[in-house]
Design a protein around this motif. Sequence first.
Motif, PDB file in Angstrom:
ATOM      1  N   UNK A  58       1.069  -5.876 -17.630  1.00 31.30           N
ATOM      2  CA  UNK A  58       1.725  -5.164 -19.157  1.00 31.30           C
ATOM      3  C   UNK A  58       3.014  -5.185 -18.832  1.00 31.30           C
ATOM      4  N   UNK A  59       3.575  -5.123 -19.309  1.00 26.37           N
ATOM      5  CA  UNK A  59       5.905  -5.096 -19.629  1.00 26.37           C
ATOM      6  C   UNK A  59       5.516  -4.102 -18.613  1.00 26.37           C
ATOM      7  N   UNK A  60       6.743  -4.171 -18.039  1.00 26.01           N
ATOM      8  CA  UNK A  60       6.951  -3.150 -16.582  1.00 26.01           C
ATOM      9  C   UNK A  60       6.558  -3.367 -15.478  1.00 26.01           C
ATOM     10  N   UNK A  61       5.536  -3.763 -15.721  1.00 27.13           N
ATOM     11  CA  UNK A  61       4.070  -4.014 -14.452  1.00 27.13           C
ATOM     12  C   UNK A  61       4.128  -5.493 -13.584  1.00 27.13           C
ATOM     13  N   UNK A  62       4.738  -6.431 -14.015  1.00 26.35           N
ATOM     14  CA  UNK A  62       4.418  -8.024 -14.069  1.00 26.35           C
ATOM     15  C   UNK A  62       4.989  -7.802 -12.489  1.00 26.35           C
ATOM     16  N   UNK A  63       6.277  -8.085 -11.964  1.00 26.97           N
ATOM     17  CA  UNK A  63       6.704  -8.091 -11.106  1.00 26.97           C
ATOM     18  C   UNK A  63       6.967  -6.700 -10.370  1.00 26.97           C
ATOM     19  N   UNK A  64       7.368  -6.565  -8.877  1.00 20.77           N
ATOM     20  CA  UNK A  64       7.240  -5.764  -7.742  1.00 20.77           C
ATOM     21  C   UNK A  64       7.495  -5.885  -6.602  1.00 20.77           C
ATOM     22  N   UNK A  65       7.774  -4.660  -5.529  1.00 20.41           N
ATOM     23  CA  UNK A  65       8.151  -5.138  -4.591  1.00 20.41           C
ATOM     24  C   UNK A  65       6.809  -4.336  -3.606  1.00 20.41           C
ATOM     25  N   UNK A  66       5.887  -4.950  -2.596  1.00 24.10           N
ATOM     26  CA  UNK A  66       5.605  -4.160  -1.487  1.00 24.10           C
ATOM     27  C   UNK A  66       6.413  -4.312  -0.139  1.00 24.10           C
ATOM     28  N   UNK A  67       5.897  -2.897   0.092  1.00 20.95           N
ATOM     29  CA  UNK A  67       6.392  -3.033   1.829  1.00 20.95           C
ATOM     30  C   UNK A  67       5.799  -2.695   2.038  1.00 20.95           C
ATOM     31  N   UNK A  68       4.755  -3.429   3.689  1.00 23.36           N
ATOM     32  CA  UNK A  68       3.676  -3.087   4.261  1.00 23.36           C
ATOM     33  C   UNK A  68       4.475  -3.334   5.845  1.00 23.36           C
ATOM     34  N   UNK A  69       3.946  -1.737   5.939  1.00 26.93           N
ATOM     35  CA  UNK A  69       4.130  -1.495   7.863  1.00 26.93           C
ATOM     36  C   UNK A  69       2.974  -1.204   8.081  1.00 26.93           C
ATOM     37  N   UNK A  70       2.857  -1.671   9.820  1.00 27.57           N
ATOM     38  CA  UNK A  70       2.230  -0.309  10.912  1.00 27.57           C
ATOM     39  C   UNK A  70       2.680   0.736  11.449  1.00 27.57           C
ATOM     40  N   UNK A  71       1.428   1.616  11.369  1.00 28.51           N
ATOM     41  CA  UNK A  71       2.754   3.091  11.915  1.00 28.51           C
ATOM     42  C   UNK A  71       1.530   3.425  12.974  1.00 28.51           C
ATOM     43  N   UNK A  72       1.657   3.627  14.171  1.00 29.87           N
ATOM     44  CA  UNK A  72       0.386   3.775  14.670  1.00 29.87           C
ATOM     45  C   UNK A  72      -0.864   2.301  15.002  1.00 29.87           C
ATOM     46  N   UNK A  73      -1.387   3.329  14.689  1.00 36.00           N
ATOM     47  CA  UNK A  73      -2.881   2.234  14.344  1.00 36.00           C
ATOM     48  C   UNK A  73      -3.177   1.671  13.136  1.00 36.00           C
ATOM     49  N   UNK A  74      -2.694   2.345  11.990  1.00 36.55           N
ATOM     50  CA  UNK A  74      -2.935   2.334  11.282  1.00 36.55           C
ATOM     51  C   UNK A  74      -1.719   1.429  10.149  1.00 36.55           C
ATOM     52  N   UNK A  75      -2.206   0.692   9.167  1.00 38.82           N
ATOM     53  CA  UNK A  75      -1.110   0.086   7.825  1.00 38.82           C
ATOM     54  C   UNK A  75      -1.044   1.387   6.888  1.00 38.82           C
ATOM     55  N   UNK A  76       0.159   1.360   6.518  1.00 38.37           N
ATOM     56  CA  UNK A  76       0.402   1.760   5.506  1.00 38.37           C
ATOM     57  C   UNK A  76       1.849   0.790   4.275  1.00 38.37           C
ATOM     58  N   UNK A  77       0.914   1.203   3.179  1.00 41.03           N
ATOM     59  CA  UNK A  77       1.593   0.702   1.529  1.00 41.03           C
ATOM     60  C   UNK A  77       2.622   1.079   0.998  1.00 41.03           C
ATOM     61  N   UNK A  78       3.053   0.585   0.517  1.00 40.59           N
ATOM     62  CA  UNK A  78       4.742   1.159  -0.013  1.00 40.59           C
ATOM     63  C   UNK A  78       5.404   0.092  -1.358  1.00 40.59           C
ATOM     64  N   UNK A  79       3.939   0.457  -3.127  1.00 42.22           N
ATOM     65  CA  UNK A  79       5.114  -0.088  -3.894  1.00 42.22           C
ATOM     66  C   UNK A  79       5.529   0.001  -4.862  1.00 42.22           C
TER      67      UNK A  79
END
Length: 142
Positions: A58-79
Amino acid sequence: MKNTVMKSVGLIAMATILLNIPVQANTPNPMGEMSSDVVTVLKDNLSGGWAYSVAEAPEGYEKGFLLIFKEGDSYKVQVQVGNMTMLGENVSVKKNTISFEVQVEGENVSVVLTADGSKISGTSTSSAGVLKINGTKSLSAG
């Protein structure tokens, strides 16, 4: 050109803060070997910043930025989409594939992405159906 440089500097500063990777981690330890944390980051194809697009979103959601990083033994995602920032939940990683869920306007969206070098691709699944996601790494963690 000036605008592009400022955006790049801003992204690098933001990622440095969000990734929380110590600067000294890139230096060898007293024995002359890299720490295991540094080796893990260097081998990790998922960690970093990814500019992505979803052609049929939908309009407004067609582009973005993902930040994927590891914190300790687990991954975190920010959209990041427009002015919104969403944190990924139920993050799971198997080799170069990451899956997670985000809440978008009160709806659960499931995302599965696979990294291949500087490219990432996969799908998002919601009540709108299954949509294809493609992206390019624009910020490396290592």
